[in-house]
Design a protein around this motif. Structure first.
Motif, PDB file in Angstrom:
ATOM      1  N   SER A 118     -12.046  25.963  19.115  1.00  0.00           N
ATOM      2  CA  SER A 118     -12.891  27.154  19.237  1.00  0.00           C
ATOM      3  C   SER A 118     -13.378  27.638  17.871  1.00  0.00           C
ATOM      4  O   SER A 118     -14.500  28.136  17.747  1.00  0.00           O
ATOM      5  N   ASP A 119     -12.559  27.479  16.829  1.00  0.00           N
ATOM      6  CA  ASP A 119     -13.013  27.821  15.480  1.00  0.00           C
ATOM      7  C   ASP A 119     -14.145  26.896  15.034  1.00  0.00           C
ATOM      8  O   ASP A 119     -15.114  27.322  14.417  1.00  0.00           O
ATOM      9  N   GLY A 120     -14.004  25.610  15.345  1.00  0.00           N
ATOM     10  CA  GLY A 120     -15.049  24.652  15.001  1.00  0.00           C
ATOM     11  C   GLY A 120     -16.352  24.937  15.716  1.00  0.00           C
ATOM     12  O   GLY A 120     -17.432  24.847  15.141  1.00  0.00           O
ATOM     13  N   ALA A 121     -16.255  25.315  16.985  1.00  0.00           N
ATOM     14  CA  ALA A 121     -17.453  25.659  17.753  1.00  0.00           C
ATOM     15  C   ALA A 121     -18.112  26.910  17.188  1.00  0.00           C
ATOM     16  O   ALA A 121     -19.341  26.982  17.083  1.00  0.00           O
ATOM     17  N   GLY A 122     -17.311  27.890  16.830  1.00  0.00           N
ATOM     18  CA  GLY A 122     -17.859  29.109  16.226  1.00  0.00           C
ATOM     19  C   GLY A 122     -18.562  28.827  14.913  1.00  0.00           C
ATOM     20  O   GLY A 122     -19.617  29.393  14.628  1.00  0.00           O
ATOM     21  N   TRP A 135       0.839  -1.193   0.000  1.00  0.00           N
ATOM     22  CA  TRP A 135       0.000   0.000   0.000  1.00  0.00           C
ATOM     23  C   TRP A 135       0.878   1.249   0.000  1.00  0.00           C
ATOM     24  O   TRP A 135       1.897   1.304   0.673  1.00  0.00           O
ATOM     25  N   ARG A 136       0.433   2.250  -0.715  1.00  0.00           N
ATOM     26  CA  ARG A 136       1.112   3.548  -0.675  1.00  0.00           C
ATOM     27  C   ARG A 136       0.633   4.313   0.549  1.00  0.00           C
ATOM     28  O   ARG A 136      -0.553   4.347   0.836  1.00  0.00           O
ATOM     29  N   ILE A 137       1.537   4.892   1.249  1.00  0.00           N
ATOM     30  CA  ILE A 137       1.198   5.676   2.435  1.00  0.00           C
ATOM     31  C   ILE A 137       1.514   7.139   2.147  1.00  0.00           C
ATOM     32  O   ILE A 137       2.652   7.476   1.837  1.00  0.00           O
ATOM     33  N   ASN A 138       0.480   7.968   2.244  1.00  0.00           N
ATOM     34  CA  ASN A 138       0.644   9.394   2.017  1.00  0.00           C
ATOM     35  C   ASN A 138       0.265  10.139   3.294  1.00  0.00           C
ATOM     36  O   ASN A 138      -0.881  10.519   3.482  1.00  0.00           O
ATOM     37  N   PRO A 139       1.214  10.359   4.182  1.00  0.00           N
ATOM     38  CA  PRO A 139       0.882  10.992   5.461  1.00  0.00           C
ATOM     39  C   PRO A 139       0.387  12.423   5.314  1.00  0.00           C
ATOM     40  O   PRO A 139      -0.302  12.930   6.187  1.00  0.00           O
ATOM     41  N   GLU A 140       0.698  13.083   4.204  1.00  0.00           N
ATOM     42  CA  GLU A 140       0.244  14.464   4.047  1.00  0.00           C
ATOM     43  C   GLU A 140      -1.275  14.556   3.928  1.00  0.00           C
ATOM     44  O   GLU A 140      -1.862  15.599   4.187  1.00  0.00           O
ATOM     45  N   PHE A 141      -1.935  13.457   3.571  1.00  0.00           N
ATOM     46  CA  PHE A 141      -3.393  13.467   3.481  1.00  0.00           C
ATOM     47  C   PHE A 141      -4.058  13.259   4.837  1.00  0.00           C
ATOM     48  O   PHE A 141      -5.254  13.490   4.977  1.00  0.00           O
ATOM     49  N   ALA A 142      -3.333  12.839   5.818  1.00  0.00           N
ATOM     50  CA  ALA A 142      -3.920  12.560   7.130  1.00  0.00           C
ATOM     51  C   ALA A 142      -4.470  13.814   7.786  1.00  0.00           C
ATOM     52  O   ALA A 142      -5.513  13.782   8.435  1.00  0.00           O
ATOM     53  N   ALA A 143      -3.799  14.917   7.642  1.00  0.00           N
ATOM     54  CA  ALA A 143      -4.233  16.153   8.292  1.00  0.00           C
ATOM     55  C   ALA A 143      -5.070  17.028   7.375  1.00  0.00           C
ATOM     56  O   ALA A 143      -5.466  18.118   7.751  1.00  0.00           O
ATOM     57  N   HIS A 144      -5.351  16.581   6.187  1.00  0.00           N
ATOM     58  CA  HIS A 144      -6.133  17.379   5.249  1.00  0.00           C
ATOM     59  C   HIS A 144      -7.507  17.683   5.834  1.00  0.00           C
ATOM     60  O   HIS A 144      -8.263  16.795   6.184  1.00  0.00           O
ATOM     61  N   GLY A 145      -7.823  18.941   5.959  1.00  0.00           N
ATOM     62  CA  GLY A 145      -9.108  19.344   6.493  1.00  0.00           C
ATOM     63  C   GLY A 145      -9.157  19.487   7.994  1.00  0.00           C
ATOM     64  O   GLY A 145     -10.171  19.884   8.540  1.00  0.00           O
ATOM     65  N   LEU A 146      -8.087  19.184   8.688  1.00  0.00           N
ATOM     66  CA  LEU A 146      -8.093  19.254  10.141  1.00  0.00           C
ATOM     67  C   LEU A 146      -7.406  20.504  10.677  1.00  0.00           C
ATOM     68  O   LEU A 146      -7.132  20.595  11.858  1.00  0.00           O
ATOM     69  N   TRP A 147      -7.144  21.467   9.822  1.00  0.00           N
ATOM     70  CA  TRP A 147      -6.441  22.661  10.257  1.00  0.00           C
ATOM     71  C   TRP A 147      -7.430  23.665  10.831  1.00  0.00           C
ATOM     72  O   TRP A 147      -7.674  24.723  10.292  1.00  0.00           O
ATOM     73  N   ILE A 148      -8.040  23.293  11.938  1.00  0.00           N
ATOM     74  CA  ILE A 148      -9.024  24.134  12.608  1.00  0.00           C
ATOM     75  C   ILE A 148      -8.895  23.895  14.109  1.00  0.00           C
ATOM     76  O   ILE A 148      -8.674  22.778  14.544  1.00  0.00           O
ATOM     77  N   THR A 149      -9.010  24.969  14.869  1.00  0.00           N
ATOM     78  CA  THR A 149      -8.935  24.827  16.320  1.00  0.00           C
ATOM     79  C   THR A 149     -10.311  24.474  16.863  1.00  0.00           C
ATOM     80  O   THR A 149     -11.325  24.704  16.186  1.00  0.00           O
TER      81      THR A 149
END
Length: 50
Positions: free
Chosen positions: A19-23, A3-17
């Motif tokens: 408190s930002d998510g709650a807002g 299997w190809r492992i692409n760790p850069e995709f693991a955090a895709h979309g998770l760049w939110i704190t």
């Protein structure tokens, strides 16, 4: 099979704190209720429907 492992995709979309998510959730809920704000009711319903 190897299997190809692409760790850069693991955090895709998770760049939110938390408190930002709650807002974001609060603003979306206000739009659903029809209150004036950043989002419109139609835009929230279009992203929340399948």
């Amino acid at each position: 099979m190897r299997w190809r492992i692409n760790p850069e995709f693991a955090a895709h979309g998770l760049w939110i704190t938390p408190s930002d998510g709650a807002g974001l959730a609060i603003r979306a809920a206000r739009a659903v209720r029809g209150e004036r704000g950043v989002f419109r009711r139609g835009s929230i319903s279009s992203i929340s429907s399948p």
